[in-house]
Write an enzyme that holds these catalytic residues in place. Structure first.
Site, PDB file in Angstrom:
ATOM      1  N   TYR A 159      -1.448  -1.558  10.767  1.00 52.96           N
ATOM      2  CA  TYR A 159      -1.680  -1.787   9.335  1.00 52.96           C
ATOM      3  C   TYR A 159      -0.550  -1.144   8.520  1.00 52.96           C
ATOM      4  O   TYR A 159       0.055  -1.786   7.656  1.00 52.96           O
ATOM      5  CB  TYR A 159      -3.041  -1.228   8.904  1.00 52.96           C
ATOM      6  CG  TYR A 159      -3.234  -1.325   7.398  1.00 52.96           C
ATOM      7  CD1 TYR A 159      -3.466  -2.558   6.793  1.00 52.96           C
ATOM      8  CD2 TYR A 159      -3.138  -0.193   6.579  1.00 52.96           C
ATOM      9  CE1 TYR A 159      -3.610  -2.655   5.402  1.00 52.96           C
ATOM     10  CE2 TYR A 159      -3.288  -0.289   5.195  1.00 52.96           C
ATOM     11  CZ  TYR A 159      -3.521  -1.519   4.625  1.00 52.96           C
ATOM     12  OH  TYR A 159      -3.651  -1.620   3.253  1.00 52.96           O
ATOM     13  N   SER A 203       0.878  -1.177   0.000  1.00 55.85           N
ATOM     14  CA  SER A 203       0.000   0.000   0.000  1.00 55.85           C
ATOM     15  C   SER A 203       0.907   1.216   0.000  1.00 55.85           C
ATOM     16  O   SER A 203       2.091   1.119   0.361  1.00 55.85           O
ATOM     17  CB  SER A 203      -0.840  -0.005   1.284  1.00 55.85           C
ATOM     18  OG  SER A 203      -1.445   1.247   1.484  1.00 55.85           O
TER      19      SER A 203
END
Ligand SMILES: NC(=O)c1ccc[n+]([C@@H]2O[C@H](COP(=O)([O-])OP(=O)(O)OC[C@H]3O[C@@H](n4cnc5c(N)ncnc54)[C@H](OP(=O)(O)O)[C@@H]3O)[C@@H](O)[C@H]2O)c1
Length: 260
Positions: free
Chosen positions: A144, A131
């Site tokens: 995360y 990401s």
């Protein structure tokens, strides 16, 4: 050609399955949602296998590998993953360890085992979904972001090792910004920037993988974040990220883990 795709039941992984099917690839699809897996198998037809697997369980990850080992896999796509929103002291530890097992441990195991097989025959593709979060620290989504930093750095390190060996094995790490999938629902947040479509991200990622690029950063927003962060002091960047994440808070009371 045959690909194993984790996270194939939804979002980016599902769209990568469609993109590869369009190119004539055979598929092994995995996820937990058996109904969706069966629907996809029906849609893609002959040559499509499905394996239901809970990737937070290491035994399941090794079982998945064993089931695929003799099947001449040419591509591994590690797309399974999710995020947990909230202040680090408030989020549930068990959920978070589960997330680390899916986002990091399962990806680590599958990458290593398939890389060994691919290196033996000097061919194969690995697409790891990180990401844009992988370039930054992420207050309110701390573990995360940290998990995606792991995926990004691991994949780039492997890419350099392969380059040193003149290997024909290719690895690309995909670093999208917001994508319109089920990700936000699961994390219980809103988008803070307009999302791009998972279909676009899938096509972009495969193009970069086949070109042998190490990094795939789709969309202008993601590119600005990924490359712009280099020029900001880390405290300023962390403050900006905090505000961006805070703005993702929903108003339905789901996000109590960010309140004072
Ligand atoms: N959407 C975004 O804005 C965005 C941005 C950057 C990066 N990403 C990354 O993109 C990847 C794909 O996410 P997405 O956006 O496509 O979200 P998504 O639509 O929620 O898809 C997540 C996929 O992961 C699978 N998965 C989740 N937990 C699992 C578990 N315990 N065991 C096995 N499979 C599991 C899900 O399958 P089942 O539900 O069937 O288990 C589903 O197929 C993730 O790694 C995410 O971090 C997303």
């Amino acid at each position: 050609m045959k690909a194993l795709i984790t996270g194939a039941t939804s979002g980016i992984g599902k769209c990568i399955a469609y993109s590869l099917h369009k190119r004539g690839w055979e598929l092994i699809l995995t996820g937990r949602n058996e109904n969706v897996l069966k629907e996809l198998q029906k849609k893609f037809g002959k040559g499509t296998e499905i394996i239901k697997a809970e990737l937070s369980d290491r035994k399941e990850v090794f079982r998945l590998y064993k089931l695929c080992k003799g099947k001449n896999i040419d591509m591994l796509v590690n797309s399974a993953g999710y995020g947990i929103f909230g202040k680090f002291d408030r989020t549930d530890l068990k959920d978070e360890l589960n997330m680390i097992d899916v986002n990091i441990t399962a990806l680590h195991i599958l990458t290593k085992l398939f890389l060994r097989d691919f290196k033996k025959r000097n061919s194969g593709y690995i697409l790891n979904v990180a990401s844009v979060a992988g370039f930054m620290t992420g207050p309110l989504l701390s573990s995360y972001y940290a998990s995606k930093n792991y995926v990004l750095r691991l994949s780039l390190a492997i890419a350099e090792e392969l380059r040193h060996e003149n290997s024909d094995v290719k690895i690309t790490v995909l670093c999208p910004g917001p994508v319109n999938t089920n990700f936000n629902n699961r994390a219980g947040v809103n988008f803070s920037a307009p999302p791009v479509s998972p279909e676009y991200v899938a096509e972009y990622a495969l193009k970069k993988l086949f070109q042998g690029k190490w990094l795939a950063v789709p969309s202008l927003t993601a590119k600005v974040c990924a490359f712009g962060q280099r020029f900001l002091p880390y405290k300023i960047l962390s403050a900006i990220t905090y505000n961006v994440q805070y703005a993702k808070k929903t108003t339905d009371g789901k996000n109590r883990a960010v309140e004072k």
